[in-house]
Design an enzyme around this catalytic site. Structure first.
Site, short mmCIF file in Angstrom:
data_model
loop_
_atom_site.label_atom_id
_atom_site.label_comp_id
_atom_site.label_asym_id
_atom_site.label_seq_id
_atom_site.Cartn_x
_atom_site.Cartn_y
_atom_site.Cartn_z
N ARG B 244 0.83 -1.21 0.00
CA ARG B 244 0.00 0.00 0.00
C ARG B 244 0.86 1.26 0.00
O ARG B 244 0.57 2.24 -0.68
CB ARG B 244 -0.94 -0.01 1.21
CG ARG B 244 -2.04 1.05 1.20
CD ARG B 244 -3.16 0.73 0.22
NE ARG B 244 -2.78 0.90 -1.17
CZ ARG B 244 -3.01 1.99 -1.90
NH1 ARG B 244 -3.65 3.01 -1.41
NH2 ARG B 244 -2.63 2.08 -3.14
N CYS B 248 0.58 4.03 -2.90
CA CYS B 248 0.32 5.46 -2.68
C CYS B 248 1.40 6.30 -3.34
O CYS B 248 1.11 7.31 -3.99
CB CYS B 248 0.30 5.77 -1.18
SG CYS B 248 -1.33 5.65 -0.44
#
Lengths: 108, 287
Positions: B244, B248
């Site tokens: 993640r 991002c």
């Protein structure tokens, strides 16, 4: 992911005529047949294409499953139980296998 | 805060002209997360000292009702499939030493209870922070004499999920007094506020300044990590924290650091601290 594994939630007991909620989930990749791999070749479709549930041999619920259903398909439905017996669940895979599960319920 | 006020003013102006603005907000809900009707999770808590917010909030509060519901019932939570798979791995012998996790650690529900809530920790040998994934690899290469996992291997995610699940409901807490962890926290904080990529965004641009609002079709949360590894409906799979982080950073159109690199470990220390006191929700369900 390892071999598809069904999970089922049925109450252990109920009173006659009661409407119970049944929840089922099976781990499955549900490869849609629409995707391509790194070399541009289509990844063959491999999905659960049918789900059935029967109670003491009588059909309770069944449905065809289509490629747009996401991975790890989850079904929840209701059934009215009048007598003790066994729910039988079956998931049919494109690869020809059928995954089954049974769960008994006692009606008081 | 200033930019928020400006946006609010703008929204009021639009409302006054009769345009629909109801969909413009993705404010956190005021609801309790109770799993299976018995395990109450802490989804709001007072922020630790030095935190930019007064209250830290779980990402669960920012999700749609359907997504929130999935996490409330451990049966309908697809992440539980990976917990079960993780349990199998826990008990499977691998490597030349002929050991499984259980050979040394026994019953995970006892030995691993609370463990996942206190990572990342300081690794005195390696002189850097260590998270669950790296700790698993340390056991595998050390005691088990097995190969370390490749980053995001299906088994790595399942085992990490299983171990963290043993801390479900426990408050996340990283002890910064261990070793040099404080300086890694500082480094992580620098990274959190550093703008990267063509879009010139920092973590703070979204998760500090704009949480509770939409970024295109997606709700922005405070970016707390108490639910990782998380079942993301978008991937229909478990997503690890470092996956993640990289996602991002990639979305800011920057080149992104390797998983478990110094940069991302520092960020993990800092971001974990930002969510101090929130319940471990692994496997959380998100968009």
């Amino acid at each position: 992911m390892a071999a598809p594994k069904p999970r089922v939630k049925v109450p252990k007991s109920a009173s006659a005529g009661e409407v119970i909620t049944i929840k089922t989930l099976i781990s499955h990749k549900m490869e849609s047949g629409q995707r391509k791999d790194k070399d541009g070749k289509v990844i063959p479709r491999e999905i659960i294409n049918k789900f059935t549930c029967e109670f003491n041999g009588k059909p309770v619920f069944s449905c065809d499953v289509e490629p747009a259903i996401s991975a790890n398909p989850y079904f929840e439905f209701s059934a009215k139980v009048m007598e003790s017996g066994t729910f039988k669940f079956a998931w049919v895979d494109d690869n020809g296998e059928t995954y089954t599960h049974e769960q008994a319920i006692e009606v008081k | 805060m200033l930019s928020r006020k400006l946006i609010l003013t703008a929204a009021a102006a639009i409302a006054a002209t009769g345009m629909a603005v109801s969909a413009a907000w993705a404010e956190p809900v005021d609801e309790d997360l109770v799993i299976d009707g018995e395990k109450k999770m802490v989804t709001r808590t007072k922020a630790p000292e030095g935190h930019p917010f007064d209250e830290v909030m779980s990402g669960w509060l920012f999700r749609t009702p359907e997504t929130r519901q999935l996490e409330e019932d451990s049966f309908s939570n697809p992440g539980m499939l990976y917990v079960e798979r993780g349990e199998e791995i826990w008990n499977t012998v691998e490597g030349e030493a002929g050991k499984s996790c259980a050979s040394c650690h026994g019953d995970a529900s006892k030995t691993m209870a609370g463990v996942g809530a206190s990572y990342p920790k300081w690794d005195a040998q390696a002189k850097r922070p260590i998270n669950i994934e790296l700790q698993i690899d340390k056991c595998r290469t050390g005691a088990m004499k097995a190969e370390p996992y490749k980053f995001d291997a299906a088994d790595q995610k399942a085992l990490t999920t299983f171990i963290k699940y043993q801390s479900l409901g426990q408050p996340m807490h990283v002890d910064l007094s261990q070793g040099d962890l404080q300086s890694w926290w500082e480094k992580g904080k620098d990274l959190y506020y550093t703008r990267t990529g063509q879009l010139n965004l920092s973590c703070a641009s979204c998760h500090e300044e704009n949480n509770g609002q939409y970024i295109r079709a997606d709700h922005l949360s405070q970016g707390n990590v108490n639910g990782f590894p998380t079942y993301r409906l978008k991937q229909a799979n478990m997503v690890s924290l470092h996956n993640r982080f990289r996602g991002c950073i990639r979305d800011t159109r920057a080149s992104f650091p390797a998983a478990f690199s110094d940069d991302l470990m520092a960020l993990e220390v800092y971001v974990t601290w930002r969510g101090t006191g929130l319940s471990i929700e692994t496997p959380a369900v998100r968009q």
